[in-house]
Design a protein around this motif. Structure first.
Motif, PDB file in Angstrom:
ATOM      1  N   SER A 259       6.790  26.111 -33.043  1.00  0.00           N
ATOM      2  CA  SER A 259       6.573  27.084 -33.984  1.00  0.00           C
ATOM      3  C   SER A 259       6.201  28.337 -33.206  1.00  0.00           C
ATOM      4  CB  SER A 259       5.800  26.793 -35.034  1.00  0.00           C
ATOM      5  OG  SER A 259       4.220  26.727 -34.693  1.00  0.00           O
ATOM      6  N   PRO A 260       6.307  29.422 -33.615  1.00  0.00           N
ATOM      7  CA  PRO A 260       5.954  30.798 -33.070  1.00  0.00           C
ATOM      8  C   PRO A 260       4.559  30.939 -32.786  1.00  0.00           C
ATOM      9  CG  PRO A 260       7.821  31.344 -34.676  1.00  0.00           C
ATOM     10  CD  PRO A 260       7.319  29.784 -34.881  1.00  0.00           C
ATOM     11  N   ASP A 261       3.699  30.474 -33.502  1.00  0.00           N
ATOM     12  CA  ASP A 261       2.212  30.458 -33.527  1.00  0.00           C
ATOM     13  C   ASP A 261       1.768  29.767 -32.257  1.00  0.00           C
ATOM     14  OD1 ASP A 261       2.092  32.393 -35.750  1.00  0.00           O
ATOM     15  OD2 ASP A 261       1.194  30.704 -37.048  1.00  0.00           O
ATOM     16  N   TYR A 262       2.013  28.436 -32.364  1.00  0.00           N
ATOM     17  CA  TYR A 262       1.743  27.573 -31.122  1.00  0.00           C
ATOM     18  C   TYR A 262       2.320  28.043 -29.898  1.00  0.00           C
ATOM     19  CZ  TYR A 262       0.139  24.354 -34.783  1.00  0.00           C
ATOM     20  OH  TYR A 262      -0.303  23.516 -35.756  1.00  0.00           O
ATOM     21  N   LYS A 263       3.764  28.462 -29.843  1.00  0.00           N
ATOM     22  CA  LYS A 263       4.304  29.080 -28.694  1.00  0.00           C
ATOM     23  C   LYS A 263       3.446  30.169 -28.272  1.00  0.00           C
ATOM     24  CE  LYS A 263       8.783  29.508 -28.857  1.00  0.00           C
ATOM     25  NZ  LYS A 263      10.090  30.299 -28.956  1.00  0.00           N
ATOM     26  N   VAL A 264       3.181  31.151 -29.081  1.00  0.00           N
ATOM     27  CA  VAL A 264       2.572  32.332 -28.543  1.00  0.00           C
ATOM     28  C   VAL A 264       1.008  31.826 -28.069  1.00  0.00           C
ATOM     29  CG1 VAL A 264       1.291  34.269 -29.490  1.00  0.00           C
ATOM     30  CG2 VAL A 264       3.524  33.949 -29.934  1.00  0.00           C
ATOM     31  N   ALA A 265       0.263  31.090 -28.578  1.00  0.00           N
ATOM     32  CA  ALA A 265      -1.011  30.692 -28.306  1.00  0.00           C
ATOM     33  C   ALA A 265      -0.927  30.054 -26.671  1.00  0.00           C
ATOM     34  CB  ALA A 265      -1.867  30.002 -29.216  1.00  0.00           C
ATOM     35  N   ILE A 266      -0.119  28.859 -26.737  1.00  0.00           N
ATOM     36  CA  ILE A 266      -0.098  28.346 -25.217  1.00  0.00           C
ATOM     37  C   ILE A 266       0.355  29.037 -24.285  1.00  0.00           C
ATOM     38  CG2 ILE A 266       2.280  27.160 -25.816  1.00  0.00           C
ATOM     39  CD1 ILE A 266      -0.724  25.437 -24.191  1.00  0.00           C
ATOM     40  N   MET A 267       1.341  30.119 -24.560  1.00  0.00           N
ATOM     41  CA  MET A 267       1.772  31.006 -23.754  1.00  0.00           C
ATOM     42  C   MET A 267       1.079  31.831 -23.209  1.00  0.00           C
ATOM     43  SD  MET A 267       5.894  31.548 -23.947  1.00  0.00           S
ATOM     44  CE  MET A 267       6.972  30.208 -24.092  1.00  0.00           C
ATOM     45  N   LEU A 268       0.123  32.488 -24.071  1.00  0.00           N
ATOM     46  CA  LEU A 268      -1.019  33.533 -23.676  1.00  0.00           C
ATOM     47  C   LEU A 268      -1.728  32.997 -22.818  1.00  0.00           C
ATOM     48  CD1 LEU A 268      -1.865  35.352 -27.119  1.00  0.00           C
ATOM     49  CD2 LEU A 268      -0.661  36.579 -24.989  1.00  0.00           C
TER      50      LEU A 268
ATOM     51  N   ALA B  37      -0.549  22.566 -29.877  1.00  0.00           N
ATOM     52  CA  ALA B  37       0.790  22.840 -29.049  1.00  0.00           C
ATOM     53  C   ALA B  37       0.860  21.932 -27.767  1.00  0.00           C
ATOM     54  CB  ALA B  37       0.688  24.440 -28.339  1.00  0.00           C
ATOM     55  N   ARG B  38      -0.334  21.533 -27.393  1.00  0.00           N
ATOM     56  CA  ARG B  38      -0.372  20.608 -26.168  1.00  0.00           C
ATOM     57  C   ARG B  38       0.236  19.286 -26.615  1.00  0.00           C
ATOM     58  NH1 ARG B  38      -5.263  23.267 -23.333  1.00  0.00           N
ATOM     59  NH2 ARG B  38      -4.010  24.544 -21.619  1.00  0.00           N
ATOM     60  N   GLU B  39      -0.265  18.919 -27.747  1.00  0.00           N
ATOM     61  CA  GLU B  39       0.034  17.625 -28.302  1.00  0.00           C
ATOM     62  C   GLU B  39       1.598  17.388 -28.401  1.00  0.00           C
ATOM     63  OE1 GLU B  39      -2.343  14.844 -29.635  1.00  0.00           O
ATOM     64  OE2 GLU B  39      -3.055  15.831 -27.917  1.00  0.00           O
ATOM     65  N   LEU B  40       2.120  18.687 -28.996  1.00  0.00           N
ATOM     66  CA  LEU B  40       3.658  18.470 -29.238  1.00  0.00           C
ATOM     67  C   LEU B  40       4.253  18.650 -27.987  1.00  0.00           C
ATOM     68  CD1 LEU B  40       3.616  21.088 -32.204  1.00  0.00           C
ATOM     69  CD2 LEU B  40       4.435  18.687 -32.282  1.00  0.00           C
TER      70      LEU B  40
ATOM     71  N   GLY C 299     -12.178  29.709 -32.511  1.00  0.00           N
ATOM     72  CA  GLY C 299     -12.020  28.371 -32.901  1.00  0.00           C
ATOM     73  C   GLY C 299     -10.429  28.197 -33.334  1.00  0.00           C
ATOM     74  N   THR C 300      -9.867  28.974 -34.055  1.00  0.00           N
ATOM     75  CA  THR C 300      -8.269  29.000 -34.186  1.00  0.00           C
ATOM     76  C   THR C 300      -7.391  28.951 -32.918  1.00  0.00           C
ATOM     77  OG1 THR C 300      -8.521  30.278 -36.255  1.00  0.00           O
ATOM     78  CG2 THR C 300      -6.467  30.008 -35.554  1.00  0.00           C
ATOM     79  N   VAL C 301      -7.864  29.762 -32.104  1.00  0.00           N
ATOM     80  CA  VAL C 301      -7.141  29.453 -30.650  1.00  0.00           C
ATOM     81  C   VAL C 301      -7.096  28.250 -30.135  1.00  0.00           C
ATOM     82  CG1 VAL C 301      -7.095  30.644 -28.314  1.00  0.00           C
ATOM     83  CG2 VAL C 301      -7.440  31.948 -30.189  1.00  0.00           C
ATOM     84  N   LYS C 302      -8.511  27.677 -30.054  1.00  0.00           N
ATOM     85  CA  LYS C 302      -8.722  26.299 -29.510  1.00  0.00           C
ATOM     86  C   LYS C 302      -7.747  25.177 -30.270  1.00  0.00           C
ATOM     87  CE  LYS C 302     -13.193  25.794 -28.227  1.00  0.00           C
ATOM     88  NZ  LYS C 302     -14.690  25.650 -28.657  1.00  0.00           N
ATOM     89  N   SER C 303      -7.791  25.301 -31.363  1.00  0.00           N
ATOM     90  CA  SER C 303      -6.933  24.412 -32.264  1.00  0.00           C
ATOM     91  C   SER C 303      -5.398  24.670 -32.068  1.00  0.00           C
ATOM     92  CB  SER C 303      -7.413  24.262 -33.514  1.00  0.00           C
ATOM     93  OG  SER C 303      -6.493  24.848 -34.595  1.00  0.00           O
ATOM     94  N   ARG C 304      -5.113  25.871 -32.007  1.00  0.00           N
ATOM     95  CA  ARG C 304      -3.526  26.283 -31.764  1.00  0.00           C
ATOM     96  C   ARG C 304      -3.040  25.463 -30.324  1.00  0.00           C
ATOM     97  NH1 ARG C 304      -2.327  32.014 -34.245  1.00  0.00           N
ATOM     98  NH2 ARG C 304      -2.748  31.527 -36.405  1.00  0.00           N
TER      99      ARG C 304
END
Ligand SMILES: [Zn+2]
Lengths: 175, 194
Positions: B143-152, B181-184, B172-177
């Motif tokens: 999803s865009p939110d996870y994608k953005v977080a892991i790519m940043l 993302a990594r789990e997926l 905390g939100t960054v950490k969990s996203r």
């Protein structure tokens, strides 16, 4: 802490984003837990995969095409910003600042000179108004103007109706 | 007609000059960040055909609003926020006009992946290219939110703190996203992580 709690920490751990206390906790758990150790290996491998992503670059002429678009975009900018941009293009910055300072100094001086005669006048008026109040109390001076009964009106009437300087001179100081 | 700017000029000075409307400084800013912006958009949406235009739109937005940036130090986060806002805007726009999703069409995908010019490494093994392809494909499914977080984090190299600043959310939100993302991604790429 359960293994599931550690899994979130492990993700932060591979990024070097845990505090010293968490680091100790993670590392001591890892020595005892095989499942979390395997998890950590996977995380490192996943991290390594990102190295295979090549850095993509824009095609040649990117900035040329951009500058054409910027020229159009400039039309949408507020007026003051366009002036700023124009001056920075046409003139050296130092000259612009010198010019602005000059305007400021000339403007400031002319405003100062324009209002300067008011200064002693206003001050004297303030002094005078307190004196007037004293005089009212004693009912000595300005007998005919008492009709208005308003201190402020009385003063402003007097100020407007008379030339500035000589009116409020102290009786003694004039000599 | 500003004097020539040396390449060693500090980022803070460049930004301050851009805020004063200095064109040459802005040109230097674009030169420094064009690859970072282009590559980021490309990785967020490799199937969009107009990455070049979008990267330029980012710099137009930067140009129009750089005078409002208060802290030169926060430029990088601010720039990334502009890219991400544009990315979300585009997702909405493209959903509205129901642009064909290229994700599941491998032929077109391969073709589009070729149009962007690659970095300066002509000799890459087939295996490396394959790994790049599968990773990009797995990321496209996030999803865009996870994608953005892991790519940043992984592509742009931002710290959690910088990502939080960019996304205006908590660490905390960054950490969990990033964790999600990594789990997926691990799930998608299981066979490549053994
Ligand atoms: Zn465990």
């Amino acid at each position: 802490m359960s293994c599931d709690d550690f899994k979130i920490l492990l993700s932060a751990y591979v990024d070097g984003e845990v505090d010293p206390k968490e680091r100790v906790e993670v590392e001591s758990h890892l020595t005892a837990c095989q499942s979390c150790s395997a998890e950590l290996d996977q995380l490192y491998r996943l991290k390594e995969l990102f190295r295979y992503l090549e850095v993509k670059e824009p095609a040649l002429g990117f900035r040329g095409r951009l500058s054409a678009k910027l020229a159009t975009a400039r039309q949408d900018l507020p007026f003051w910003y366009r002036i700023k941009v124009w001056t920075s293009e046409q003139l050296p910055q130092s000259l612009v600042y010198a010019f602005l300072w000059l305007i400021l100094i000339i403007g400031g001086t002319s405003i100062f000179l324009k209002y300067q005669p008011m200064k002693p006048f206003v001050n004297t008026a303030q002094v005078q108004s307190s004196q007037l109040e004293e005089l009212y109390a004693e009912d000595i001076l300005f007998e005919p103007l008492h009709l208005s009964n308003q201190g402020e009106e009385l003063i402003s009437f007097n100020l407007e109706a008379t030339p500035f300087d000589d009116l409020f001179e102290e009786p003694d100081s004039g000599g | 007609m500003s004097e020539n700017l040396p390449d060693t000029i500090s980022e803070e000075t460049i930004i301050r000059r851009c805020q004063d409307g200095d064109h040459q400084a802005f040109n230097l800013l674009v030169q420094r960040y064009q690859k970072l912006v282009y590559n980021f958009i490309y990785r967020l949406a490799p199937n969009w055909r107009d990455v070049d235009d979008l990267a330029q739109e980012v710099f137009i937005r930067v140009y129009k609003s750089i005078s409002m940036l208060k802290e030169a130090k926060q430029f990088k986060s601010w720039l990334h926020r502009i890219v991400i806002n544009l990315y979300y805007d585009e997702i909405r726009k493209r959903r509205r006009v129901k642009e064909v999703d290229l994700e599941d069409n491998p032929k077109i995908e391969a073709e589009v992946l070729h149009t962007a010019s690659s970095g300066n490494n002509p000799i890459r093994s087939l295996e490396e290219k394959e790994l790049e392809r599968v990773l990009q494909k797995a990321m496209n499914r996030l999803s865009p939110d996870y994608k953005v977080a892991i790519m940043l984090r992984e592509i742009q190299g931002l710290s959690y703190e910088e990502i939080a600043q960019t996304l205006k959310c908590s660490v905390g939100t960054v950490k969990s996203r990033i964790f999600r993302a990594r789990e997926l991604l691990k799930e998608e790429l299981r066979e490549y992580l053994q």
